[in-house]
Design a protein around this motif. Structure first.
Motif, PDB file in Angstrom:
ATOM      1  N   ALA A  10       6.841   3.515   6.666  1.00 52.52           N
ATOM      2  CA  ALA A  10       6.203   2.481   7.484  1.00 52.52           C
ATOM      3  C   ALA A  10       6.809   2.395   8.879  1.00 52.52           C
ATOM      4  CB  ALA A  10       6.321   1.128   6.792  1.00 52.52           C
ATOM      5  N   ASP A  11       7.912   3.114   9.085  1.00 51.85           N
ATOM      6  CA  ASP A  11       8.628   3.086  10.361  1.00 51.85           C
ATOM      7  C   ASP A  11       9.082   1.668  10.701  1.00 51.85           C
ATOM      8  OD1 ASP A  11       9.785   4.186  12.616  1.00 51.85           O
ATOM      9  OD2 ASP A  11       7.974   4.009  13.840  1.00 51.85           O
ATOM     10  N   ILE A  12       9.699   1.039   9.709  1.00 54.55           N
ATOM     11  CA  ILE A  12      10.251  -0.302   9.892  1.00 54.55           C
ATOM     12  C   ILE A  12      11.663  -0.323   9.317  1.00 54.55           C
ATOM     13  CG2 ILE A  12       8.028  -1.500   9.853  1.00 54.55           C
ATOM     14  CD1 ILE A  12       8.489  -2.114   6.915  1.00 54.55           C
ATOM     15  N   ALA A  13      12.370  -1.401   9.552  1.00 53.38           N
ATOM     16  CA  ALA A  13      13.724  -1.538   9.013  1.00 53.38           C
ATOM     17  C   ALA A  13      13.657  -1.854   7.518  1.00 53.38           C
ATOM     18  CB  ALA A  13      14.467  -2.651   9.741  1.00 53.38           C
ATOM     19  N   GLU A  44       0.834  -1.207   0.000  1.00 55.83           N
ATOM     20  CA  GLU A  44       0.000   0.000   0.000  1.00 55.83           C
ATOM     21  C   GLU A  44       0.869   1.257   0.000  1.00 55.83           C
ATOM     22  OE1 GLU A  44      -2.521  -0.381   3.371  1.00 55.83           O
ATOM     23  OE2 GLU A  44      -3.753  -1.974   2.484  1.00 55.83           O
ATOM     24  N   ILE A  45       1.922   1.254   0.806  1.00 57.26           N
ATOM     25  CA  ILE A  45       2.809   2.420   0.858  1.00 57.26           C
ATOM     26  C   ILE A  45       3.552   2.578  -0.464  1.00 57.26           C
ATOM     27  CG2 ILE A  45       4.878   3.361   1.960  1.00 57.26           C
ATOM     28  CD1 ILE A  45       3.876   2.115   4.585  1.00 57.26           C
ATOM     29  N   ALA A  46       4.009   1.471  -1.034  1.00 50.71           N
ATOM     30  CA  ALA A  46       4.685   1.536  -2.337  1.00 50.71           C
ATOM     31  C   ALA A  46       3.749   2.108  -3.396  1.00 50.71           C
ATOM     32  CB  ALA A  46       5.164   0.143  -2.744  1.00 50.71           C
ATOM     33  N   GLU A  67      12.651   4.173   1.234  1.00 49.44           N
ATOM     34  CA  GLU A  67      11.575   5.149   1.417  1.00 49.44           C
ATOM     35  C   GLU A  67      10.324   4.473   1.968  1.00 49.44           C
ATOM     36  OE1 GLU A  67       9.305   8.643   1.464  1.00 49.44           O
ATOM     37  OE2 GLU A  67      11.451   8.202   1.580  1.00 49.44           O
ATOM     38  N   VAL A  68      10.031   3.280   1.489  1.00 48.27           N
ATOM     39  CA  VAL A  68       8.897   2.534   2.038  1.00 48.27           C
ATOM     40  C   VAL A  68       9.120   2.261   3.520  1.00 48.27           C
ATOM     41  CG1 VAL A  68       7.651   0.343   1.976  1.00 48.27           C
ATOM     42  CG2 VAL A  68       8.256   1.485  -0.162  1.00 48.27           C
TER      43      VAL A  68
END
Length: 209
Positions: A45-48, A22-24, A40-41
């Motif tokens: 998403a605030d993930i690694a 969804e973010i992509a 950037e994704v």
């Protein structure tokens, strides 16, 4: 025999994958292919970043996953409309309404289809989907000509492509993310006007008398 239910870990993994896609898709709709990256994704998403690579992959995989998501959502809306009963012109109206609903419910996926990524390999399945849907629209036009409801002097392949372009243009006015976006009431009026012009222009008025 009942299938085993997914475990909590499997559900979380799938949820994360959907979030990443969804973010992509959102990045593609906002800024195009050049802005898309696993990093950037991950930032949004605030993930690694490694999580993005593990769940989906790099830029190419993100593009492909976003395209596949858009295609599946589009088919879900459009196939139901093409299967509805009614005269050819009525079904064309229903197809337009289904495309509108798709744009409203899935604006990011709609924008991906209306303006595919400039990466040709990623765009190929989207182009194939457009051709598939336009072929169905072309068949509706041919049915309308055969039964005398649609004027016989149109070229069905060219008209199907023209209708696709017109619907894309009008629908984009309601879901784009800039100053050209119309407010809901204005957009609905424009959409209703475009639908009237399309259906009125297609109708074989001589056969109606």
């Amino acid at each position: 025999m009942n299938e085993a239910k997914p475990t909590r870990t499997q559900r979380r993994t799938e949820e994360m994958r959907r979030t990443i896609i969804e973010i992509a898709s959102q990045i593609l709709a906002e800024s195009g292919t050049a802005a898309l990256s696993a990093e950037e994704v991950a930032r949004r998403a605030d993930i690694a970043p490694q999580t993005v690579y593990n769940r989906v992959g790099g830029k190419g995989a993100l593009l492909a996953a976003a395209a596949e998501s858009a295609m599946l959502e589009n088919r879900r809306h459009m196939d139901a409309a093409y299967a509805m009963p009614g005269s050819p012109l009525e079904r064309i109206r229903l197809v337009g309404a289904a495309y509108r609903q798709f744009a409203l419910e899935q604006p990011i996926q709609f924008l991906l289809l209306a303006s595919p990524p400039d990466d040709f390999e990623t765009a190929k399945p989207l182009i194939a989907l457009v051709a598939e849907q336009n072929t169905k629209l072309e068949q509706l036009l041919r049915e309308g000509i055969t039964c005398g409801e649609v004027r016989a002097d149109i070229d069905p392949p060219a008209m199907a492509t023209a209708l696709w372009g017109m619907f894309n243009g009008v629908l984009t006015l309601g879901v784009r993310n800039d100053g050209f976006k119309l407010k809901d009431a204005a957009w609905e009026k424009v959409l209703a006007s475009a639908t009237f012009v399309i259906l009125d222009g297609l109708a074989d008025k001589q056969a109606q008398h």
